[in-house]
Design a protein around this motif. Structure first.
Motif, PDB file in Angstrom:
ATOM      1  N   VAL A  23       0.846  -1.200   0.000  1.00 45.56           N
ATOM      2  CA  VAL A  23       0.000   0.000   0.000  1.00 45.56           C
ATOM      3  C   VAL A  23       0.876   1.243   0.000  1.00 45.56           C
ATOM      4  O   VAL A  23       1.755   1.386   0.856  1.00 45.56           O
ATOM      5  CB  VAL A  23      -0.932   0.030   1.230  1.00 45.56           C
ATOM      6  CG1 VAL A  23      -1.794   1.293   1.215  1.00 45.56           C
ATOM      7  CG2 VAL A  23      -1.801  -1.220   1.292  1.00 45.56           C
ATOM      8  N   ALA A  24       0.644   2.129  -0.948  1.00 48.62           N
ATOM      9  CA  ALA A  24       1.312   3.436  -0.971  1.00 48.62           C
ATOM     10  C   ALA A  24       0.255   4.513  -0.834  1.00 48.62           C
ATOM     11  O   ALA A  24      -0.904   4.324  -1.222  1.00 48.62           O
ATOM     12  CB  ALA A  24       2.111   3.628  -2.261  1.00 48.62           C
ATOM     13  N   ALA A  25       0.661   5.647  -0.278  1.00 48.00           N
ATOM     14  CA  ALA A  25      -0.303   6.723  -0.010  1.00 48.00           C
ATOM     15  C   ALA A  25       0.249   8.066  -0.449  1.00 48.00           C
ATOM     16  O   ALA A  25       1.442   8.353  -0.295  1.00 48.00           O
ATOM     17  CB  ALA A  25      -0.633   6.765   1.481  1.00 48.00           C
ATOM     18  N   LEU A  26      -0.636   8.869  -1.004  1.00 48.85           N
ATOM     19  CA  LEU A  26      -0.363  10.278  -1.254  1.00 48.85           C
ATOM     20  C   LEU A  26      -1.362  11.046  -0.409  1.00 48.85           C
ATOM     21  O   LEU A  26      -2.564  11.021  -0.667  1.00 48.85           O
ATOM     22  CB  LEU A  26      -0.542  10.612  -2.737  1.00 48.85           C
ATOM     23  CG  LEU A  26      -0.319  12.077  -3.147  1.00 48.85           C
ATOM     24  CD1 LEU A  26       1.087  12.525  -2.792  1.00 48.85           C
ATOM     25  CD2 LEU A  26      -0.573  12.266  -4.631  1.00 48.85           C
ATOM     26  N   THR A  27      -0.870  11.709   0.636  1.00 50.40           N
ATOM     27  CA  THR A  27      -1.745  12.302   1.640  1.00 50.40           C
ATOM     28  C   THR A  27      -1.725  13.820   1.574  1.00 50.40           C
ATOM     29  O   THR A  27      -0.868  14.429   0.923  1.00 50.40           O
ATOM     30  CB  THR A  27      -1.318  11.858   3.052  1.00 50.40           C
ATOM     31  OG1 THR A  27      -0.093  12.518   3.407  1.00 50.40           O
ATOM     32  CG2 THR A  27      -1.128  10.347   3.129  1.00 50.40           C
ATOM     33  N   GLN A  28      -2.678  14.431   2.276  1.00 53.72           N
ATOM     34  CA  GLN A  28      -2.712  15.889   2.350  1.00 53.72           C
ATOM     35  C   GLN A  28      -1.552  16.436   3.179  1.00 53.72           C
ATOM     36  O   GLN A  28      -1.138  17.575   3.003  1.00 53.72           O
ATOM     37  CB  GLN A  28      -4.027  16.351   2.976  1.00 53.72           C
ATOM     38  CG  GLN A  28      -5.261  16.083   2.149  1.00 53.72           C
ATOM     39  CD  GLN A  28      -6.484  16.746   2.746  1.00 53.72           C
ATOM     40  OE1 GLN A  28      -6.534  17.958   2.894  1.00 53.72           O
ATOM     41  NE2 GLN A  28      -7.481  15.939   3.110  1.00 53.72           N
ATOM     42  N   GLU A  29      -1.050  15.612   4.120  1.00 55.28           N
ATOM     43  CA  GLU A  29      -0.042  16.095   5.060  1.00 55.28           C
ATOM     44  C   GLU A  29       1.372  15.921   4.547  1.00 55.28           C
ATOM     45  O   GLU A  29       2.332  16.099   5.279  1.00 55.28           O
ATOM     46  CB  GLU A  29      -0.166  15.352   6.400  1.00 55.28           C
ATOM     47  CG  GLU A  29      -1.460  15.591   7.137  1.00 55.28           C
ATOM     48  CD  GLU A  29      -2.594  14.704   6.634  1.00 55.28           C
ATOM     49  OE1 GLU A  29      -2.318  13.742   5.896  1.00 55.28           O
ATOM     50  OE2 GLU A  29      -3.758  14.989   6.970  1.00 55.28           O
ATOM     51  N   PRO A  54       3.390  -0.269  -5.355  1.00 60.01           N
ATOM     52  CA  PRO A  54       2.349  -0.856  -4.514  1.00 60.01           C
ATOM     53  C   PRO A  54       1.363  -1.630  -5.371  1.00 60.01           C
ATOM     54  O   PRO A  54       1.332  -1.507  -6.598  1.00 60.01           O
ATOM     55  CB  PRO A  54       1.676   0.382  -3.909  1.00 60.01           C
ATOM     56  CG  PRO A  54       1.785   1.402  -5.016  1.00 60.01           C
ATOM     57  CD  PRO A  54       3.111   1.155  -5.659  1.00 60.01           C
ATOM     58  N   ARG A  55       0.545  -2.389  -4.707  1.00 59.07           N
ATOM     59  CA  ARG A  55      -0.585  -3.023  -5.381  1.00 59.07           C
ATOM     60  C   ARG A  55      -1.878  -2.274  -5.076  1.00 59.07           C
ATOM     61  O   ARG A  55      -2.863  -2.408  -5.778  1.00 59.07           O
ATOM     62  CB  ARG A  55      -0.680  -4.491  -4.963  1.00 59.07           C
ATOM     63  CG  ARG A  55       0.551  -5.295  -5.380  1.00 59.07           C
ATOM     64  CD  ARG A  55       0.521  -6.701  -4.856  1.00 59.07           C
ATOM     65  NE  ARG A  55      -0.581  -7.462  -5.446  1.00 59.07           N
ATOM     66  CZ  ARG A  55      -0.917  -8.689  -5.052  1.00 59.07           C
ATOM     67  NH1 ARG A  55      -0.265  -9.262  -4.067  1.00 59.07           N
ATOM     68  NH2 ARG A  55      -1.920  -9.314  -5.635  1.00 59.07           N
ATOM     69  N   VAL A  56      -1.840  -1.494  -3.990  1.00 59.26           N
ATOM     70  CA  VAL A  56      -2.960  -0.640  -3.611  1.00 59.26           C
ATOM     71  C   VAL A  56      -2.428   0.781  -3.454  1.00 59.26           C
ATOM     72  O   VAL A  56      -1.395   0.999  -2.819  1.00 59.26           O
ATOM     73  CB  VAL A  56      -3.614  -1.099  -2.293  1.00 59.26           C
ATOM     74  CG1 VAL A  56      -4.686  -0.113  -1.843  1.00 59.26           C
ATOM     75  CG2 VAL A  56      -4.195  -2.503  -2.430  1.00 59.26           C
ATOM     76  N   LEU A  57      -3.133   1.742  -4.029  1.00 57.53           N
ATOM     77  CA  LEU A  57      -2.731   3.141  -3.938  1.00 57.53           C
ATOM     78  C   LEU A  57      -3.894   3.946  -3.382  1.00 57.53           C
ATOM     79  O   LEU A  57      -5.014   3.871  -3.895  1.00 57.53           O
ATOM     80  CB  LEU A  57      -2.352   3.658  -5.331  1.00 57.53           C
ATOM     81  CG  LEU A  57      -1.797   5.083  -5.446  1.00 57.53           C
ATOM     82  CD1 LEU A  57      -0.540   5.245  -4.615  1.00 57.53           C
ATOM     83  CD2 LEU A  57      -1.516   5.416  -6.915  1.00 57.53           C
ATOM     84  N   VAL A  58      -3.637   4.689  -2.308  1.00 53.82           N
ATOM     85  CA  VAL A  58      -4.662   5.548  -1.721  1.00 53.82           C
ATOM     86  C   VAL A  58      -4.185   6.990  -1.819  1.00 53.82           C
ATOM     87  O   VAL A  58      -3.020   7.292  -1.556  1.00 53.82           O
ATOM     88  CB  VAL A  58      -4.987   5.171  -0.255  1.00 53.82           C
ATOM     89  CG1 VAL A  58      -5.614   3.796  -0.187  1.00 53.82           C
ATOM     90  CG2 VAL A  58      -3.753   5.215   0.625  1.00 53.82           C
ATOM     91  N   LEU A  59      -5.098   7.857  -2.230  1.00 59.98           N
ATOM     92  CA  LEU A  59      -4.742   9.251  -2.471  1.00 59.98           C
ATOM     93  C   LEU A  59      -5.799  10.153  -1.864  1.00 59.98           C
ATOM     94  O   LEU A  59      -6.995   9.940  -2.067  1.00 59.98           O
ATOM     95  CB  LEU A  59      -4.627   9.533  -3.975  1.00 59.98           C
ATOM     96  CG  LEU A  59      -3.708   8.621  -4.781  1.00 59.98           C
ATOM     97  CD1 LEU A  59      -4.539   7.557  -5.498  1.00 59.98           C
ATOM     98  CD2 LEU A  59      -2.890   9.408  -5.789  1.00 59.98           C
ATOM     99  N   ASP A  60      -5.346  11.162  -1.133  1.00 60.58           N
ATOM    100  CA  ASP A  60      -6.246  12.099  -0.474  1.00 60.58           C
ATOM    101  C   ASP A  60      -6.152  13.448  -1.175  1.00 60.58           C
ATOM    102  O   ASP A  60      -5.166  14.175  -1.029  1.00 60.58           O
ATOM    103  CB  ASP A  60      -5.870  12.229   1.007  1.00 60.58           C
ATOM    104  CG  ASP A  60      -6.971  12.864   1.829  1.00 60.58           C
ATOM    105  OD1 ASP A  60      -7.957  13.343   1.243  1.00 60.58           O
ATOM    106  OD2 ASP A  60      -6.853  12.876   3.070  1.00 60.58           O
ATOM    107  N   GLU A  61      -7.164  13.754  -1.974  1.00 57.48           N
ATOM    108  CA  GLU A  61      -7.217  15.004  -2.737  1.00 57.48           C
ATOM    109  C   GLU A  61      -5.928  15.227  -3.543  1.00 57.48           C
ATOM    110  O   GLU A  61      -5.242  16.242  -3.385  1.00 57.48           O
ATOM    111  CB  GLU A  61      -7.487  16.179  -1.812  1.00 57.48           C
ATOM    112  CG  GLU A  61      -8.813  16.075  -1.056  1.00 57.48           C
ATOM    113  CD  GLU A  61      -9.078  17.291  -0.185  1.00 57.48           C
ATOM    114  OE1 GLU A  61      -8.766  18.401  -0.627  1.00 57.48           O
ATOM    115  OE2 GLU A  61      -9.593  17.110   0.924  1.00 57.48           O
ATOM    116  N   PRO A  62      -5.589  14.280  -4.418  1.00 61.09           N
ATOM    117  CA  PRO A  62      -4.312  14.377  -5.140  1.00 61.09           C
ATOM    118  C   PRO A  62      -4.238  15.518  -6.139  1.00 61.09           C
ATOM    119  O   PRO A  62      -3.141  15.880  -6.574  1.00 61.09           O
ATOM    120  CB  PRO A  62      -4.232  13.024  -5.869  1.00 61.09           C
ATOM    121  CG  PRO A  62      -5.655  12.626  -6.071  1.00 61.09           C
ATOM    122  CD  PRO A  62      -6.356  13.094  -4.818  1.00 61.09           C
ATOM    123  N   THR A  63      -5.383  16.099  -6.515  1.00 59.61           N
ATOM    124  CA  THR A  63      -5.357  17.186  -7.499  1.00 59.61           C
ATOM    125  C   THR A  63      -5.173  18.559  -6.860  1.00 59.61           C
ATOM    126  O   THR A  63      -5.131  19.562  -7.572  1.00 59.61           O
ATOM    127  CB  THR A  63      -6.652  17.187  -8.332  1.00 59.61           C
ATOM    128  OG1 THR A  63      -7.789  17.267  -7.453  1.00 59.61           O
ATOM    129  CG2 THR A  63      -6.754  15.905  -9.155  1.00 59.61           C
TER     130      THR A  63
END
Length: 269
Positions: free
Chosen positions: A78-84, A157-166
């Motif tokens: 799991v990889a993440a692109l977060t707001q923080e 990753p096999r799962v990608l989670v993104l929080d407001e990536p734009t």
């Protein structure tokens, strides 16, 4: 890889930020989490990338409870692109992107030829290759966002989670990033505030209101004028995009109605 949220509940100071959330994201599917500010979207994502432990429920990866995985093993999936995502140290863009390989490395071993090629490809895909030797602290917000997206892809990753990536991205780079997600083959759970971009990008949408899931389905099923009025408190006309056929919302500037709570209004259609 299949991502499942099962009975996910997060309580803070006696208040439920997320309530018994059940949501499936199929392998290779892009699912968008949408809802008003404070509806629990980011909180749910934090549970997926293990920045937050749910009060009840579980996050499953191909049926396995992610909380039982070693953090390194979890980060490989799991990889993440977060707001923080901030940068306190002025690494170069190339160095920052290469940090995505950390879960796969032991100690300070150098990148392999394959890993260097992987980093170069990700920087090219996110249009930051020309910034490779710039310090990340010298970049604009949009440039930095693209660098961090490249780092997440390099993680493989096999799962990608993104929080407001734009956030911070201009129109061109918004479209390029979301098109990349749509064609990546990864299992993607993404929070988006722009409902038109969400409709164009996601296979399905899940709508949260006050921590509860109130609707889930393909964009045409979910983005009805009635639901948008009741959840977001705005009047909208839903029309097909002339080229793609995706639903697009035309908003009215007329006064909005108050947003009802699920408890007072019941579940939404």
């Amino acid at each position: 890889m299949r991502l499942q949220l099962r009975g996910l509940t997060v309580e803070v100071a006696g208040r439920a930020l997320v309530r018994e959330l059940d949501l499936d994201v199929g392998s290779g599917e892009v699912v968008g989490l949408v809802g008003p500010n404070g509806s629990g979207k980011s909180t749910a994502l934090r549970c997926v990338y293990r920045a937050l432990r749910p009060t009840h429920g579980a996050v499953l990866l191909d049926g396995e409870d992610s909380a039982r995985l070693r953090l390194r093993d979890s980060a490989r999936r799991v990889a993440a692109l977060t707001q923080e995502n901030g940068a306190d140290l002025d690494f170069t863009v190339a160095e920052t992107v290469a940090l995505g390989r950390s879960p796969h490395q032991q100690g300070n071993q150098p990148l392999t030829t394959r890993e260097r090629e992987l980093c170069a490809r990700a920087m090219h895909q996110l249009d930051v290759a020309h910034l490779a030797h710039r310090g990340v602290l010298s970049l604009s917000g949009g440039e930095r966002q693209r660098v961090l997206a490249a780092r997440a892809l390099v993680q493989e990753p096999r799962v990608l989670v993104l929080d407001e990536p734009t956030n911070h991205l201009d129109v061109r780079h918004q479209i390029e990033l979301l098109s990349l997600l749509r064609g990546s083959g990864l299992t993607v759970l993404v929070v988006l505030h722009d409902l038109n971009l969400a409709a164009a990008t996601c296979n399905r949408l899940a709508v949260l209101l006050e921590g509860s899931l109130v609707a889930v389905g393909d964009p045409w099923e979910v983005l009805t004028a009635e639901l948008v009025q009741r959840v977001f408190g705005v009047a909208a006309t839903v029309v097909p995009h002339p080229l793609t056929g995706d639903p697009q919302l035309l908003y009215s500037l007329s006064p909005a109605s108050p947003v009802p709570s699920p408890a007072s209004e019941g579940s939404l259609p």
